[in-house]
Design an enzyme around this catalytic site. Structure first.
Site, PDB file in Angstrom:
ATOM      1  N   SER A   1       0.805  -1.222   0.000  1.00 50.62           N
ATOM      2  CA  SER A   1       0.000   0.000   0.000  1.00 50.62           C
ATOM      3  C   SER A   1       0.837   1.269   0.000  1.00 50.62           C
ATOM      4  CB  SER A   1      -0.937   0.003   1.212  1.00 50.62           C
ATOM      5  OG  SER A   1      -0.196   0.000   2.418  1.00 50.62           O
TER       6      SER A   1
ATOM      7  N   LYS B   1      -6.701   3.656   8.225  1.00 46.03           N
ATOM      8  CA  LYS B   1      -5.800   4.636   7.640  1.00 46.03           C
ATOM      9  C   LYS B   1      -6.425   6.028   7.615  1.00 46.03           C
ATOM     10  CE  LYS B   1      -3.472   1.189   4.713  1.00 46.03           C
ATOM     11  NZ  LYS B   1      -3.227   0.717   3.344  1.00 46.03           N
TER      12      LYS B   1
END
Length: 831
Positions: free
Chosen positions: A709, A752
């Site tokens: 990511s 996140k």
């Protein structure tokens, strides 16, 4: 001469024994004082009563008592010793003493090395205290001497003989009474003197001795003493009789030893003993009452028959007996009735936990279906996944409370042996069932709520895979016949409601993960933490620290400041610790009698918690070249990840530091390949990559990092360094990059975005195919953040990089853009 010594190191220690002859001449000289009151210096005694004519060594330790002895020695005033009512009273006053004492004559005084004084004194006469005339520096009282009339005649002589006879028997039966005491008593011809002598050597309570001291009538004292002697004699005779019975029993045991040995040999040849027969019958009754399933009962009967056929000294007897005890003590039919009141369950869950709607909704659905179809529903296997401190374990307790089930917990953290789950086979020495069966016995019911904590922290080594052993436990199709290696019979776990907890699912094997229904426990946003602190944490800490009466309160701004500057977590554990620290400091102020605050404000936090530990908003403070902010997921929830890139003269090498995993290193290679292939388009086509070295570093190098990511973050930092265009510091990003520049979806989006919101970022760039995950983001977070959906690296650069003429304001994406259709082939290729 014998002395009794009651140990008392904090005051006087008294010794007393038989007498030294009476002071007849002294008594005759004091006849004239019969009716007059006198002044006495008083010394309190603990656990000691001194009788007239008796010699008594006394150890005087208390300061006031030492001063009293010195004053009596120097002033010539008579000394009066009086027993105190409570032996634990360190500094007794007049009200703590009895009103009758004994005037004593000090025969000898000896100063001890520790500062105390030892005196040898002889009792003279009883004294009735009329009033205390002085308390400091020592006690002084006015009292009247008690003169006793010595009765004569046949009744007196008869009573004295009866008392002597009883005393003689007591001396014979009690080894602690010396024969010299009886000889001394035989030589006494006065009834009062005889009563005092016997009372001084008998082992009686202070209250009973004081009662005899206060009995002025000689005949009444003798009669009371005869009653006490009769009671003592009854106790001594009973002790003697018990001792004789024990001795006779021991003798009988010795006499019957050989006969018993012969009988034991004969019974061993027959394969049974009386004791073994009783045990076998008891076990058989317990097996029949245990309600075992037919298959298990047959197995238990077979083992019981083997036990009955074995001699008691056989090694396997203890093994079989322990095995049968386990079968009997396990719950086979005992069950608690579930509470099907949905409103009650909802009330309990809301009272114990704030938020967590998915977990609460799932439990209420379970109760509803169970209520409508009680016999057809399987027990759910739930898995609570989330960062530490988000309430996973406590939610399990609340569910058990709502359903009315017993709650049992088993920690799986660090387990590396399969036998911990399935048990050891009985062929091994010290074998025992696995922890699943052990916990079921602790629960005592077949339908407890069984929590398996930290399922993601199971280890694997040469002793087997515990996670594989859990497959049968957590599979509704198999756990109705779970077989433990030790029991070796099927045990029904289908009625157990299993709940597992984990911080991350990456380490959980896919087969085990497939058997569980995963419920996410996301990190809390600031508003949720504030509500949890006000509703749960602050009241609990106020109660635990004893501040209910002080009525301590916290302002909302103070709690917000603790959340922002003193904690950095997804859960609320550190928040509660900070609140507890403040409460403890306030509690100390209250306990010390100092002025303590009743309201905690933001301005006073540094006084209790010190300087802030974190800076609210951990993003970069300014736009920089070669530095990009990424979003990552850790065991503690979401976090920010800075990627730094620098260029140096070299030979075209790529250096990666910061403990990057293989996947992250491959992402960096892909990002560099994309940048080099689009160099002209991105504005740095003239750079000769063979003459420079590129160093990519991710700070906090002590922490391992991995995952795809960070791909677009590394690419952004690389392109920024190569094009010398700064990266906007308020932009955070996450997404996987391909060689063509496509941005692929990633996991952990909610954590996140919550981390970005917590850190104070303004814009978040995410893959467009993660649009479906935005439904889980709280509305307040979506209002505060500008969430931009991208499908290609060019879109990322338009948002993240600053144009040559200044910051380019990116085009704001729609709040809820329609997610593009994803074909199965595309989903497989994108991972």
């Amino acid at each position: 001469m014998r002395f009794d010594m009651p140990l008392d190191f904090s005051g006087e220690i008294s010794f007393f024994g038989p007498l030294v002859g009476p002071l007849e001449e002294d008594f005759e000289e004091r006849e004239e004082e019969r009716e007059e009151q006198q002044e006495f210096i008083v010394v309190p005694l603990r656990n000691t009563v001194v009788f007239p004519r008796m010699m008594a060594p006394l150890l005087i330790g208390r300061n006031r008592s030492v001063r009293a002895v010195e004053a009596a020695t120097s002033s010539g005033l008579p000394l009066l010793v009086v027993a105190q009512r409570d032996a634990d009273q360190e500094d007794p006053g007049p009200e703590d003493l009895y009103t009758v004492g004994t005037e004593v004559l000090i025969v000898r005084t000896l100063r001890m090395p520790d500062g105390s004084t030892s005196i040898l004194c002889q009792g003279r006469q009883r004294v009735q205290i009329e009033e205390f005339t002085q308390e400091e520096p020592f006690l002084q009282a006015r009292g009247t001497l008690i003169w006793e009339e010595e009765p004569e005649g046949l009744p007196t002589e008869a009573l004295m003989r009866a008392v002597l006879a009883l005393f003689e028997k007591c001396v014979e039966l009690n080894p602690n009474l010396p024969e010299e005491a009886y000889i001394a008593a035989m030589n006494v011809d006065e009834p009062g003197w005889l009563a005092d002598l016997i009372a001084s050597v008998l082992d009686m309570d202070v209250e009973e001795k004081q009662e005899l001291l206060e009995t002025f009538d000689t005949m009444a004292r003798l009669q009371r003493l005869s009653i006490l002697l009769g009671r003592e004699l009854d106790v001594l005779e009973l002790e003697n009789r018990i001792h004789q019975q024990v001795q006779e029993e021991m003798d009988r045991s010795q006499r019957e030893y050989f006969l018993r040995e012969q009988m034991r040999v004969i019974q061993n040849e027959l394969g049974e003993t009386d004791e073994q027969t009783r045990e076998i019958n008891e076990l058989r009754e317990r097996l029949e009452a245990a309600g075992l399933p037919e298959e298990v009962f047959k197995k238990a009967e077979k083992e019981l028959d083997r036990l009955a056929a074995m001699p008691p000294i056989a090694p396997e007897v203890a093994i079989i007996r322990t095995y049968l005890d386990w079968l009997i003590e396990l719950p086979w039919k005992e069950a608690t009735e579930d509470n099907m009141d949905i409103a009650h369950a909802a009330k309990v869950l809301d009272a114990n936990h704030y938020g967590l709607p998915k977990a609460k909704e799932r439990i209420l659905e379970y109760i509803a279906v169970r209520k409508l179809a009680p016999d057809k529903m399987r027990q759910p296997i739930l898995c609570f996944v989330g960062p530490p401190g988000t309430g996973k374990t406590s939610m399990g307790r609340s569910i058990a409370e709502a359903l009315g089930r017993k709650f049992v917990r088993m920690s799986l953290g660090g387990i590396r042996d399969e036998a911990e789950i399935r048990g050891h086979r009985r062929t091994y020495i010290g074998a025992m069932p696995g922890r699943i069966i052990q916990t079921m016995r602790t629960a005592g019911t077949v339908n407890p709520l069984f929590m398996l904590d930290e399922i993601d922290k199971i280890g694997l080594d040469f002793r087997g895979d515990p996670a594989a052993a859990l497959l049968e436990v957590l599979d509704p199709e198999q756990n109705h016949a779970f077989v433990d290696h030790y029991l070796d019979v099927p045990y029904d776990l289908s009625k157990v409601m299993f709940i597992t907890t984990a911080n991350v699912l990456d380490t959980v094997p896919p087969a085990l993960r497939d058997r569980m229904e995963v419920i996410e426990f996301p990190g809390y946003i600031e508003e949720e933490k504030l509500a949890i602190a006000r509703q749960f944490l602050v009241p609990r800490q106020i109660k635990e620290n004893g501040l209910e009466d002080h009525k301590l309160s916290f302002s909302d701004q103070a709690i917000r400041l603790i959340i922002r500057e003193y904690t950095y977590e997804a859960g609320v554990r550190n928040l509660e610790r900070c609140i507890a620290r403040i409460c403890r400091k306030v509690a100390r102020q209250v306990a010390e009698g100092r002025q303590a605050p009743s309201h905690i404000t933001a301005a006073s936090l540094s006084k209790y918690l010190g300087p802030p530990e974190y800076t609210y908003g951990r993003a970069e403070e300014r736009d920089e070249v070669g530095v990009a902010t990424g979003l990552a997921v850790t065991e503690g929830g979401g976090d920010l990840l800075s990627v730094e890139v620098t260029l140096m003269e070299g030979k075209g090498g790529l250096l990666l530091t910061g403990q990057l995993g293989e996947i992250m290193q491959e992402s960096a290679q892909a990002a560099l390949s994309y940048a080099r292939s689009h160099a002209k388009k991105l504005g740095f086509g003239k750079i000769d990559f063979d003459k420079i070295d590129i160093h990519v570093h991710v700070p906090e190098g002590a922490i391992p990092k991995d995952g795809p990511s960070a791909g677009i973050t590394i690419a952004t930092a690389l392109i920024s360094a190569l094009s010398e265009r700064p990266v906007r510091h308020e932009v955070g990003m996450t997404g996987e990059i391909t060689l063509r520049g496509r941005v692929l979806p990633v996991g952990g989006l909610k954590e996140k975005i919550l981390a970005a919101h917590r850190a104070g970022l303004k814009t978040v760039v995410i893959p467009k195919r993660n649009d479906k995950d935005l439904i889980e983001i709280p509305k307040r977070v979506k209002r505060d953040l500008e969430i931009i959906l991208v499908d290609h690296m060019e879109e990322v650069l338009r948002v993240a990089l600053v144009n040559q003429k200044g910051k380019a304001k990116p085009k704001r994406a729609e709040r809820r853009p329609r997610a593009p259709a994803v074909t199965p082939a595309a989903a497989a290729s994108d991972g």
